[in-house]
Design an enzyme around this catalytic site. Sequence first.
Site, PDB file in Angstrom:
ATOM      1  N   CYS A 156       0.809  -1.218   0.000  1.00  0.00           N
ATOM      2  CA  CYS A 156       0.000   0.000   0.000  1.00  0.00           C
ATOM      3  C   CYS A 156       0.847   1.274   0.000  1.00  0.00           C
ATOM      4  O   CYS A 156       0.499   2.263  -0.643  1.00  0.00           O
ATOM      5  CB  CYS A 156      -0.947   0.008   1.188  1.00  0.00           C
ATOM      6  SG  CYS A 156      -0.114  -0.110   2.769  1.00  0.00           S
ATOM      7  N   HIS A 208      -2.089   0.718   7.163  1.00  0.00           N
ATOM      8  CA  HIS A 208      -2.406   1.010   5.772  1.00  0.00           C
ATOM      9  C   HIS A 208      -1.951   2.423   5.432  1.00  0.00           C
ATOM     10  O   HIS A 208      -1.776   3.255   6.329  1.00  0.00           O
ATOM     11  CB  HIS A 208      -3.925   0.876   5.559  1.00  0.00           C
ATOM     12  CG  HIS A 208      -4.328   0.876   4.126  1.00  0.00           C
ATOM     13  ND1 HIS A 208      -3.739   0.050   3.189  1.00  0.00           N
ATOM     14  CD2 HIS A 208      -5.286   1.581   3.463  1.00  0.00           C
ATOM     15  CE1 HIS A 208      -4.297   0.268   2.023  1.00  0.00           C
ATOM     16  NE2 HIS A 208      -5.248   1.199   2.150  1.00  0.00           N
ATOM     17  N   ASP A 261      -7.912   5.743  -2.403  1.00  0.00           N
ATOM     18  CA  ASP A 261      -7.068   4.635  -1.957  1.00  0.00           C
ATOM     19  C   ASP A 261      -6.643   3.816  -3.164  1.00  0.00           C
ATOM     20  O   ASP A 261      -7.378   2.944  -3.623  1.00  0.00           O
ATOM     21  CB  ASP A 261      -7.832   3.754  -0.957  1.00  0.00           C
ATOM     22  CG  ASP A 261      -6.916   2.719  -0.329  1.00  0.00           C
ATOM     23  OD1 ASP A 261      -5.749   2.607  -0.777  1.00  0.00           O
ATOM     24  OD2 ASP A 261      -7.350   2.034   0.615  1.00  0.00           O
TER      25      ASP A 261
END
Lengths: 378, 674
Positions: free
Chosen positions: B425, B469, B485
């Site tokens: 991520c 994250h 995202d």
Amino acid sequence: MNSSLGNLKISKFKLGSKGSESKNSVSKNFGSNNFGSKKKAKPKSEEESNQKLPQWMEKRFPETRQMTLDLKRIFVFLTGTSGALLIAIGLLFLMGVNFQSTLIYALSFWLLALIIISIFFTYRNLSGLTLRAVQASPCFAGEKAVFELEVSCPKQQKKSAICIGWKNQDVATVNLHDNHTIHIKLSHSTKHRGRFKPEKLSIFTSYPLGLIKGWSYALLNMNSIVYPAPLLQESEDKGDSLDEEADQGMEIPRGTTDFSGIRDYQAGDSPRHIHWGAYAKTGKVQTKTFVDYASHDLWLDWDALSISGTEIKLSHLCAKVLQYHQEQQVYGLNIPGRTIQPASGEAHRNTCLTALALFGEGDHSDAQTQVSTDGIGS
Amino acid sequence: MFEKGFPQDKLITYSGMLWLLAAQIVVMLPLIFYLPIWLLPILIFSAVWRIRVMQGHNAQPGNFIKIIIGLLGLGALAASGIKVVSLDMMASLLMLGFAYKALEVIQRRDGMVVILTGFVLIGVLFLYNQSMLIALYGVLSMTVLTGALIAIQQSKSYAILPNLRLSSMMLLLCLPLMLLFFFFAPRFEPFWKVPQTSGHAKTGISDSMTPGDIAELSQSDDLAFSVKFEGKRPGQNELYWRGLVLQHFDGKTWTQSDIPNGKGIKIGNDRLSEKQVAESIVKRGDSVEYEVIYEKSGQPWLFALTPVLEVKGRAFLGGDFRIISYRDINEPKLLKLTSYPKSLRGVELSDYDRDLALQLPDGGNQKSRLLADRLMASSASKQEYINRVLDRFRQDQYFYTLRPPTLGSENSIDDFLIDSKRGFCAHYAGSFVFMMRAAGIPARVVTGYQGGKWNEQGQFLAVHQFDAHAWTEVWLEGQGWVRFDPTAMVAPSRIEQNLETAMESEGSFLEDNFLSMSKIKWLDGIREKIDSAQYAWRRHVLGYDKNAQQNFLKKMFGELSVQKIGFIVGGLFAGIILLWVMFLGLARKRETEAEEHQLYRRFCDLMAKKGVTRDLSQTPETFRRFAMQELPDLAGEINSFTQTYSSVCYDPSIQSKHQSYIDDMKSLLKKLNR
């Protein structure tokens, strides 16, 4: 609790130090020994507080043969260890605050609670303990008098690590786990002849945690006869007057050696001495009597001593009694106010020694040192 | 002062000695996980020596030996690399002394020192770990230490079990009082700043992000925080626990902006009032109310659904819609939060903030910059450009992986975006923001946690470190900061479900964490129960701070005044004492004495009141005669009372009528009392 032992005044307990002048003063003086004193003495006269236990103490610790420790007789106070633990608790609390740690808070509170509950456990360890005076053995001045005590507790209880003793004397540690009654022997050093009554007995324990000290006293009604210290005065040998009574010496009735006559049978007469011949003839039971002759009857005579000083005389006589006893002589004792006919044996020796011990105390009747032990405590 | 003149045996018995050694080992054992491990062998060495001395094999160590050994220990401690002024050092020194003390314990006093130190060391253990298990261990240590305290008081050696039983009983009886103190004792703010233990090392998300950091974090199954929702729980893909805003990029690492604003404070970490925050948002949608317990992280960052409008607890609203703790979180921290996730944030963008959100290093990553220029040129709007970048992630051969290849330090964005296309991520978020900024769109990296595991048993959401994250926020005209995202494009299952599902094919979930129980599926049921218990532990026990105390007491007793608290505490205290007295059987009086003796004693007291005191030497019989003489009016009663008493005591034939005799005595006593 600590200061509750407040208003005792320091005083010296001089047992019989004034010799014959201190008649019966012993029993009045018993309490005012060297126990710890505190700041706020009552505005009593010095004299009075010297002589007596404070009233509340006297009430709580009456002189008894048997005493059971209970609420009004047990004092508890913090020990040095609990002081140290309090510091540790403070430290933990600070840690708890500064690190905002709930668990450390809890830990410090738990330890605090532990100190508090210790009071109850320590109290419980003492409570219900019963002390009973059993017996006191005589001794010579300067030696140790031995007192036998019975220590007991209720059946469902257990007692651990309880110390019993007099100040500056030996301390006995008692555990009552499987037995609920035990006998212990405590010794107390003596200085002067006479009737020795030990000061109050201290009973204390810091079981189970050592954080709290439980303390109590027992003033047990028991005393020991302290004989004068045996001390022979060499130069005064003639003084103990070997007063040989004529040739024959003195007759000791109820002897076994020489026949002296016949009398009516009395209960207790030895069957060997029954005059069976006369019984056969007359049907009357008669006893033959015999006498022993103490051919070298020795008299220990106070007046015949040329040494001076009451205590020195007594010491000398004491030594002589012991000497004659060991030589298995028959001897008599004559001191002012008391005359003991010649005899021999353990009992006679004790009678003589007791007479010497109690010389000048005006009470010669109670030669027995046994403590009577009837059922009721007070 | 009383002890003076009472010579006692001050030596510890053999069993007392063994108790002490056992207690020492029990106390030290868990601490060696946090402190140098060689402290334990020192204790064992000391203990073995001690035991050999007691058995007569060895001599008592002399002072010289003690000094040598002590210096050796200190030297080893100095060489161990622990910072000199630190809690670790203090704790280690305490442990060292504790271990060496075993060498010279003989007297009760030494034993006490050991045990008191032991109690303090339990406290030290709690500094390192506050879990339920450690708390239970602490209780065990307490019990053993108390048992040792008992054992060293004993004058004889006894079996282990009775001591253990007694110490547990004492501690158990203490419990109510401890709880009373615990609930009512005032709580304070820290008096001074304290050094931290190594157990407080920073964990979790930090204030900088280099690709790889979060992947590392994802190997940990430690709990980050737990959340309990007041009302409805938002959907899993809505659970973006926003923590830090990373604005500054140096070509490799994203950090919080270190460009000072006008006031000289690091931007974003200054405190804003609720009003200031309210002004910068446009409230939309429903509120979400929830309660979070943050685990210790050694850092002040807090994670929440953004934007938070209300904070109850020790935290403040910071810039960039974040919440921050006043202090580093070194113990579980409870907050009650209210968020409005659908609101618009920062519709107005200051020039200063715009500059921050457009910052890029001067050179490097040329390929990516070119790509951005090309895409932007072919896009009609900013929105279209953003979509094209996201489409690229979705449609191109990008992989979501926990095992990304190593990237160069010069052009890390190029390496990932153009070449390897494999990343976690952090790679996606970083390169996405780079692409935005390269095209002149204000954007920033946001780190925090996403998702969480719902615990059905405890009805709470557990967010673990592996939920860490990184995502992004892009500022759009009229919409303010909008969350994007890019990871969701590559691995939707990461967002919709969790990391474990996303990594199923790769099998890399917690792959480095061999000991992790989280991988064992069939333990899930039990784990849920344990987690739930631990949540309750953190929520209600560790979380019992000043606020919780006030709330709890208010709930229990209503509005409180000092007086009222005094009464309550006094009453409860008295109750506990009463409980103890009953339990310990202290209330029973003179149970050892038969009733007739008690009555006779009362009779004597009564006589004494009337002026006739029984002398010690007087038997009941002689006293009767004496008393009858002195009190002729009562002669009859005195006579029959004493007679009855004597019969009860000495006449075996009246056994069957015992009670009636006792009753007679009682009634006579009443008559006498008149």
